[in-house]
Write a protein that holds these residues in place. Structure first.
Motif, mmCIF file in Angstrom:
data_model
loop_
_atom_site.group_PDB
_atom_site.id
_atom_site.type_symbol
_atom_site.label_atom_id
_atom_site.label_comp_id
_atom_site.label_asym_id
_atom_site.label_seq_id
_atom_site.Cartn_x
_atom_site.Cartn_y
_atom_site.Cartn_z
ATOM 1 N N MET A 75 1.006 -1.146 0.182
ATOM 2 C CA MET A 75 0.283 -0.295 0.156
ATOM 3 C C MET A 75 0.997 1.351 0.112
ATOM 4 N N ASN A 76 0.915 2.081 -0.828
ATOM 5 C CA ASN A 76 1.478 3.352 -1.182
ATOM 6 C C ASN A 76 1.150 4.259 -0.283
ATOM 7 N N SER A 77 1.298 4.937 1.041
ATOM 8 C CA SER A 77 1.131 5.801 2.142
ATOM 9 C C SER A 77 1.491 7.113 1.610
ATOM 10 N N LEU A 78 1.036 7.870 1.857
ATOM 11 C CA LEU A 78 0.367 9.775 2.040
ATOM 12 C C LEU A 78 1.646 9.860 2.732
ATOM 13 N N ARG A 79 2.956 10.834 2.254
ATOM 14 C CA ARG A 79 3.894 11.854 2.602
ATOM 15 C C ARG A 79 3.251 12.926 2.863
ATOM 16 N N TYR A 80 3.616 13.756 4.116
ATOM 17 C CA TYR A 80 3.560 15.182 4.381
ATOM 18 C C TYR A 80 4.441 16.288 4.134
ATOM 19 N N LEU A 81 4.717 16.459 5.443
ATOM 20 C CA LEU A 81 6.477 17.016 6.120
ATOM 21 C C LEU A 81 7.369 16.269 6.812
ATOM 22 N N LYS A 82 8.267 16.072 6.130
ATOM 23 C CA LYS A 82 9.581 15.094 7.070
ATOM 24 C C LYS A 82 9.633 15.065 7.842
ATOM 25 N N ASN A 83 9.569 14.847 9.229
ATOM 26 C CA ASN A 83 10.394 14.727 11.157
ATOM 27 C C ASN A 83 9.777 15.760 10.946
ATOM 28 N N VAL A 84 8.337 16.410 11.127
ATOM 29 C CA VAL A 84 8.123 17.121 11.591
ATOM 30 C C VAL A 84 6.823 16.693 12.553
ATOM 31 N N SER A 85 5.982 15.597 12.089
ATOM 32 C CA SER A 85 4.688 15.463 12.774
ATOM 33 C C SER A 85 5.247 14.868 14.759
ATOM 34 N N THR A 86 4.601 15.553 15.441
ATOM 35 C CA THR A 86 4.269 16.010 16.888
ATOM 36 C C THR A 86 4.019 14.309 17.672
ATOM 37 N N LEU A 87 3.758 13.570 16.713
ATOM 38 C CA LEU A 87 3.028 11.889 17.179
ATOM 39 C C LEU A 87 4.431 11.654 18.539
ATOM 40 N N GLU A 88 4.188 11.586 19.462
ATOM 41 C CA GLU A 88 4.258 10.179 20.138
ATOM 42 C C GLU A 88 3.948 9.441 21.202
ATOM 43 N N LEU A 89 4.868 8.140 21.418
ATOM 44 C CA LEU A 89 4.235 6.964 21.498
ATOM 45 C C LEU A 89 4.649 6.960 23.570
ATOM 46 N N ASP A 90 3.532 6.834 24.219
ATOM 47 C CA ASP A 90 4.761 6.263 25.149
ATOM 48 C C ASP A 90 4.847 4.863 25.695
ATOM 49 N N GLY A 91 5.610 4.201 24.719
ATOM 50 C CA GLY A 91 5.275 2.116 25.228
ATOM 51 C C GLY A 91 5.308 2.006 26.552
ATOM 52 N N GLN A 92 5.726 2.827 27.933
ATOM 53 C CA GLN A 92 5.248 1.705 29.351
ATOM 54 C C GLN A 92 3.805 2.801 29.948
ATOM 55 N N LYS A 93 3.042 3.390 28.805
ATOM 56 C CA LYS A 93 1.531 2.904 29.122
ATOM 57 C C LYS A 93 0.922 2.436 28.841
ATOM 58 N N CYS A 94 1.182 2.000 27.028
ATOM 59 C CA CYS A 94 0.630 1.332 26.467
ATOM 60 C C CYS A 94 -0.247 0.003 26.700
ATOM 61 N N ILE A 95 -1.352 -0.351 26.884
ATOM 62 C CA ILE A 95 -1.329 -1.824 26.908
ATOM 63 C C ILE A 95 -2.034 -2.174 26.331
ATOM 64 N N GLY A 96 -2.009 -2.531 25.028
ATOM 65 C CA GLY A 96 -2.227 -3.020 23.910
ATOM 66 C C GLY A 96 -3.687 -2.705 23.596
ATOM 67 N N CYS A 97 -4.443 -2.150 23.325
ATOM 68 C CA CYS A 97 -5.526 -2.479 23.594
ATOM 69 C C CYS A 97 -6.082 -2.346 21.927
ATOM 70 N N GLY A 98 -4.895 -1.694 21.316
ATOM 71 C CA GLY A 98 -5.581 -1.283 19.219
ATOM 72 C C GLY A 98 -6.385 -0.367 19.117
ATOM 73 N N MET A 99 -6.558 0.137 19.721
ATOM 74 C CA MET A 99 -7.991 1.491 19.970
ATOM 75 C C MET A 99 -7.054 2.497 19.060
ATOM 76 N N CYS A 100 -5.518 2.771 18.602
ATOM 77 C CA CYS A 100 -5.139 4.290 18.669
ATOM 78 C C CYS A 100 -5.331 3.179 16.629
ATOM 79 N N PHE A 101 -4.744 2.176 16.819
ATOM 80 C CA PHE A 101 -4.496 0.987 15.275
ATOM 81 C C PHE A 101 -5.882 0.797 14.290
#
Length: 114
Positions: free
Chosen positions: A1-27
């Motif tokens: 699948m080709n994914s769209l590209r926006y601006l490289k290395n500017v996304s504010t997205l952060e994920l704290d793996g220690q808090k994640c319980i694996g519910c999958g809602m974000c996915f």
């Protein structure tokens, strides 16, 4: 699948793996498949595909994900479509205090993160 590209290395997205319980809602709610589930936890697959809509963070029950909604390329695309060329990428101004402007600019009719 080709994914769209926006601006490289500017996304504010952060994920704290220690808090994640694996519910999958974000996915499940991510419109661009930025996140994947692996080994019972969420992982960022492609940060540069994130349009910073905030769906993942809004649906994470433990606030393991953070993203500054409306400051990324999605706002720039909206402004471009509306013909705005003199504003920074994060200005939403429709002259009214509702819709995106109300959400981003607290009802002032003008929202900006710049």
């Amino acid at each position: 699948m080709n994914s769209l590209r926006y601006l490289k290395n500017v996304s504010t997205l952060e994920l704290d793996g220690q808090k994640c319980i694996g519910c999958g809602m974000c996915f499940q709610v991510c419109p661009h498949a930025v996140l994947v589930m692996a080994n019972g936890r969420a992982h960022i697959r492609d940060r540069d595909a994130c349009m910073e809509c905030g769906a993942c963070a809004m649906n994470c029950p433990l606030q393991a994900i953070s993203v500054q909604v409306g400051v990324g390329c999605a706002a720039a695309v909206i402004n471009s479509i509306l013909g705005r060329t003199d504003a920074c990428c994060c200005v939403i101004d429709d002259g009214k205090s509702h819709g995106l402007a109300g959400k981003i600019g607290q009802g002032t009719g003008r929202g900006s993160c710049c």
